[in-house]
Design a protein around this motif. Structure first.
Motif, PDB file in Angstrom:
ATOM      1  N   HIS A  35       6.183 -31.133 -17.556  1.00  0.00           N
ATOM      2  CA  HIS A  35       6.306 -32.576 -17.413  1.00  0.00           C
ATOM      3  C   HIS A  35       6.021 -32.953 -15.963  1.00  0.00           C
ATOM      4  O   HIS A  35       6.707 -32.475 -15.061  1.00  0.00           O
ATOM      5  CB  HIS A  35       7.713 -33.030 -17.820  1.00  0.00           C
ATOM      6  CG  HIS A  35       8.053 -32.650 -19.220  1.00  0.00           C
ATOM      7  ND1 HIS A  35       7.831 -33.492 -20.285  1.00  0.00           N
ATOM      8  CD2 HIS A  35       8.562 -31.507 -19.741  1.00  0.00           C
ATOM      9  CE1 HIS A  35       8.205 -32.885 -21.394  1.00  0.00           C
ATOM     10  NE2 HIS A  35       8.656 -31.681 -21.089  1.00  0.00           N
ATOM     11  N   LYS A  37       5.979 -35.961 -13.450  1.00  0.00           N
ATOM     12  CA  LYS A  37       6.494 -37.321 -13.267  1.00  0.00           C
ATOM     13  C   LYS A  37       5.868 -37.913 -12.007  1.00  0.00           C
ATOM     14  O   LYS A  37       5.852 -37.285 -10.959  1.00  0.00           O
ATOM     15  CB  LYS A  37       8.009 -37.288 -13.139  1.00  0.00           C
ATOM     16  CG  LYS A  37       8.648 -38.653 -13.002  1.00  0.00           C
ATOM     17  CD  LYS A  37      10.143 -38.486 -12.754  1.00  0.00           C
ATOM     18  CE  LYS A  37      10.921 -39.144 -13.849  1.00  0.00           C
ATOM     19  NZ  LYS A  37      12.366 -39.071 -13.644  1.00  0.00           N
ATOM     20  N   PHE A  48       8.564 -30.735 -13.915  1.00  0.00           N
ATOM     21  CA  PHE A  48       9.783 -30.257 -14.571  1.00  0.00           C
ATOM     22  C   PHE A  48       9.404 -29.393 -15.769  1.00  0.00           C
ATOM     23  O   PHE A  48       8.349 -29.574 -16.366  1.00  0.00           O
ATOM     24  CB  PHE A  48      10.618 -31.436 -15.085  1.00  0.00           C
ATOM     25  CG  PHE A  48      11.137 -32.328 -14.006  1.00  0.00           C
ATOM     26  CD1 PHE A  48      12.342 -32.061 -13.384  1.00  0.00           C
ATOM     27  CD2 PHE A  48      10.420 -33.446 -13.620  1.00  0.00           C
ATOM     28  CE1 PHE A  48      12.826 -32.897 -12.388  1.00  0.00           C
ATOM     29  CE2 PHE A  48      10.891 -34.283 -12.622  1.00  0.00           C
ATOM     30  CZ  PHE A  48      12.101 -34.012 -12.004  1.00  0.00           C
ATOM     31  N   GLU A  52      14.318 -29.869 -18.048  1.00  0.00           N
ATOM     32  CA  GLU A  52      14.426 -30.824 -16.948  1.00  0.00           C
ATOM     33  C   GLU A  52      14.813 -30.173 -15.628  1.00  0.00           C
ATOM     34  O   GLU A  52      15.388 -30.809 -14.746  1.00  0.00           O
ATOM     35  CB  GLU A  52      15.392 -31.969 -17.312  1.00  0.00           C
ATOM     36  CG  GLU A  52      14.908 -32.773 -18.503  1.00  0.00           C
ATOM     37  CD  GLU A  52      15.828 -33.925 -18.858  1.00  0.00           C
ATOM     38  OE1 GLU A  52      16.663 -34.334 -18.021  1.00  0.00           O
ATOM     39  OE2 GLU A  52      15.696 -34.429 -19.990  1.00  0.00           O
ATOM     40  N   GLU A  54      13.676 -28.852 -12.137  1.00  0.00           N
ATOM     41  CA  GLU A  54      12.551 -29.156 -11.253  1.00  0.00           C
ATOM     42  C   GLU A  54      11.816 -27.877 -10.866  1.00  0.00           C
ATOM     43  O   GLU A  54      12.428 -26.876 -10.502  1.00  0.00           O
ATOM     44  CB  GLU A  54      13.058 -29.863  -9.997  1.00  0.00           C
ATOM     45  CG  GLU A  54      11.936 -30.324  -9.096  1.00  0.00           C
ATOM     46  CD  GLU A  54      12.429 -31.124  -7.913  1.00  0.00           C
ATOM     47  OE1 GLU A  54      11.993 -30.811  -6.796  1.00  0.00           O
ATOM     48  OE2 GLU A  54      13.241 -32.054  -8.114  1.00  0.00           O
ATOM     49  N   GLY A 108      10.633 -41.748 -16.696  1.00  0.00           N
ATOM     50  CA  GLY A 108      10.595 -40.585 -17.571  1.00  0.00           C
ATOM     51  C   GLY A 108       9.939 -40.856 -18.913  1.00  0.00           C
ATOM     52  O   GLY A 108      10.044 -40.049 -19.829  1.00  0.00           O
TER      53      GLY A 108
END
Length: 147
Positions: A35, A37, A48, A52, A54, A108
């Motif tokens: 992911h 962001k 991520f 979730e 990092e 998000g």
């Protein structure tokens, strides 16, 4: 958005840190998506995993306080181009296939599928389900008209 060389280098370093985190020879984990962001106000670029956690982050100075209406589509295109330029490494991460690079906004929320990798298939491009909602609505209308 005219992208300067510093922005391109930051994106490439950002992706390089993801590659370092998931080397090809590592045992494939169960993670299925990366992911990414993008925060328009602060210029932050964060990665991520599915939990979730990092992976890495950086600040792209050129993006700070960018008010362009088409900011996210432009950033998605830049990220896609960078991923494609590193495709040999991106397609062989130590992650169980299939996996994808998903871009999210600062809230998000899903913005775009950037890149999807499977054993025999790689999908590069915009929204994979583009137009699906309209097609489903049309299908439902036809079904309801038949009654």
């Amino acid at each position: 958005m005219n992208t300067n060389e510093q922005t391109t280098q930051k994106i490439e370093r950002f992706l390089g840190k993801i590659i370092q985190k998931f080397p090809e020879d590592a045992e494939s984990g169960v993670m299925t998506d990366l992911h990414i962001k993008v925060v328009q106000d602060s210029g932050e670029l964060l990665a991520f995993d599915d939990d979730e956690q990092e992976i890495t982050r950086c600040v792209v100075d050129q993006w700070i306080d960018n008010k362009d209406d088409d900011f996210y589509p432009q950033v998605a295109q830049l990220l896609r181009e960078a991923i494609v330029s590193m495709k040999d490494k991106m397609e062989n991460l130590g992650i169980m296939k299939p996996y994808s690079f998903v871009m999210e906004n600062d809230d998000g929320e899903h913005v775009s599928e950037l890149y999807v990798v499977d054993d025999d298939t790689v999908i590069i491009g915009g929204d994979l389900m583009q137009g699906l909602e309209k097609e489903l609505d049309d299908f439902l209308d036809r079904l309801l008209d038949e009654k």
